[in-house]
Design an enzyme around this catalytic site. Structure first.
Site, PDB file in Angstrom:
ATOM      1  N   CYS A 107      -0.027   6.864   8.863  1.00 32.79           N
ATOM      2  CA  CYS A 107       0.721   6.480  10.378  1.00 32.79           C
ATOM      3  C   CYS A 107      -0.097   6.566  11.356  1.00 32.79           C
ATOM      4  O   CYS A 107      -0.404   5.733  12.160  1.00 32.79           O
ATOM      5  CB  CYS A 107       1.917   7.127  10.361  1.00 32.79           C
ATOM      6  SG  CYS A 107       1.724   9.061  10.676  1.00 32.79           S
TER       7      CYS A 107
ATOM      8  N   HIS B  67       4.912  12.044  12.704  1.00 27.36           N
ATOM      9  CA  HIS B  67       4.808  10.629  12.347  1.00 27.36           C
ATOM     10  C   HIS B  67       4.814   9.806  13.623  1.00 27.36           C
ATOM     11  O   HIS B  67       5.254  10.220  14.656  1.00 27.36           O
ATOM     12  CB  HIS B  67       6.284  10.155  11.748  1.00 27.36           C
ATOM     13  CG  HIS B  67       6.204   8.912  10.840  1.00 27.36           C
ATOM     14  ND1 HIS B  67       5.334   8.540  10.080  1.00 27.36           N
ATOM     15  CD2 HIS B  67       7.011   7.621  11.273  1.00 27.36           C
ATOM     16  CE1 HIS B  67       5.385   7.313   9.738  1.00 27.36           C
ATOM     17  NE2 HIS B  67       6.332   6.814  10.270  1.00 27.36           N
TER      18      HIS B  67
ATOM     19  N   HIS C 224       4.855   0.790  11.116  1.00 30.58           N
ATOM     20  CA  HIS C 224       4.241   1.938  10.861  1.00 30.58           C
ATOM     21  C   HIS C 224       3.781   2.122   9.326  1.00 30.58           C
ATOM     22  O   HIS C 224       4.419   1.290   8.675  1.00 30.58           O
ATOM     23  CB  HIS C 224       5.384   3.357  11.105  1.00 30.58           C
ATOM     24  CG  HIS C 224       6.553   2.895  10.220  1.00 30.58           C
ATOM     25  ND1 HIS C 224       7.150   4.440   9.632  1.00 30.58           N
ATOM     26  CD2 HIS C 224       7.076   2.252   9.447  1.00 30.58           C
ATOM     27  CE1 HIS C 224       8.160   4.048   8.867  1.00 30.58           C
ATOM     28  NE2 HIS C 224       8.195   2.661   8.676  1.00 30.58           N
TER      29      HIS C 224
END
Length: 323
Positions: A238, A286, A298
């Site tokens: 990510c 994240h 993502h």
């Protein structure tokens, strides 16, 4: 977030009642999400190691410079000793020349009354230079030990992430092929809906020139696989995706969701623009890049590929605008 802070979900044993398809899908998603969170810890430690190595190289260069300086000053001290000898200050100068423990002797010589003020200054400077060298060497040794410990952390984190993925595979292995296909199809449909919703909002959602171009970079990676600590050109985690997306427009970011959260300026959820970084989960494990209409692009977690997703599917923690 430490590995111990993650929730460890029990994987059903062989004798346990079979999971429903919904339960299996939820458990697999949670295990994969946990693995992704651990991977961000891994990336964060890798960043610390990279920064630590740079600092260590600077310290090692300083040690060399200081070592050379001490060597030059030792010659000056020898000249002071010779001057004292020539002036018949035999009690200390002669000792300085013949002693096998020059450093030990010099630690006391500044108290000798017959050394001139200038000579004392040379000796005191030498002693200070030696002390500075010792401090630099000690600091470099500590940095080396710290880097070695962080390398151990990397191995531990990698093992913890791999265990999560192995557990997810065990859950999937208990399903039929048709059930696994159903889960994959449901995931594809959800991603396609998010992509369509983001595209329809493109003309109504604002974004800076850099933000729009960073988003375009991320969009070009759609469908490419997630890989731990990857930052392209054909696989991503990510923070590697967001780092390279913003790097493509000249904005440098670290390869860590947690560290990226400290870059740029904070943005309210209601003020999100295209290209903004959006962070999720407690502990900032994240990050995605805002694509409009409540969606982000993502790199999700092991087993998935770069995709669109609704922000509401993950616990929102904040947003930043780089550049």
């Amino acid at each position: 977030m430490a590995v111990s802070a993650l929730i460890f979900y029990p994987v059903p044993a062989a004798a346990d009642p079979p999971l429903t398809l919904a339960e299996a899908r939820s458990l697999v998603a949670q295990l994969q999400t946990d693995a992704g969170a651990i991977d961000q810890q891994y990336s964060g430690v890798k960043e610390q190691i990279k920064q630590g190595r740079v600092q260590l190289r600077v310290k090692q260069a300083d040690v060399k410079l200081q070592t050379d300086k001490v060597a030059r000053m030792r010659l000056q001290v020898g000249q002071v000793a010779l001057a004292q000898f020539q002036n018949r200050s035999l009690d200390t100068a002669a000792q300085l020349i013949v002693t096998s423990d020059t450093d030990g002797f010099l630690s006391q010589i500044s108290t000798v009354q017959n050394v001139s003020e200038n000579q004392n200054s040379v000796l005191q400077d030498y002693q200070q230079a030696q002390a500075n060298l010792g401090a630099l060497e000690h600091s470099a040794e500590i940095d080396l030990a710290t880097l070695a410990e962080k390398q151990k952390q990397l191995r531990s984190l990698a093992n913890a992430s791999d265990k999560k993925i192995a557990d997810a595979k065990k859950v999937l292995a208990k399903l039929s092929g048709a059930q696994r296909n159903q889960i994959a199809a449901a995931d594809r449909r959800a991603s396609a809906r998010s992509a369509a919703a983001a595209e329809t909002s493109r003309g109504t959602t604002r974004g800076s020139s850099k933000g729009v171009r960073a988003l375009a970079f991320a969009k070009a990676q759609l469908g490419e696989p997630y890989v731990r600590n990857a930052a392209g050109p054909s696989s991503w985690d990510c923070s590697g995706l967001t780092m390279k997306a913003w790097g493509s427009v000249g904005v440098s970011l670290p390869h860590s969701a947690g560290q990226q959260y400290n870059r740029g300026r904070p943005v309210a959820k209601s003020d999100l623009q295209l290209g903004d970084l959006v962070f999720f989960y407690s502990g900032i494990s994240h990050v995605g890049i805002y694509a409009g209409n409540g969606r982000v692009i993502h790199a999700p977690h092991p087993g998935k590929s770069v995709e669109y997703i609704k922000m509401s599917y993950m616990p929102y923690e904040g947003a930043r605008r780089p550049g």
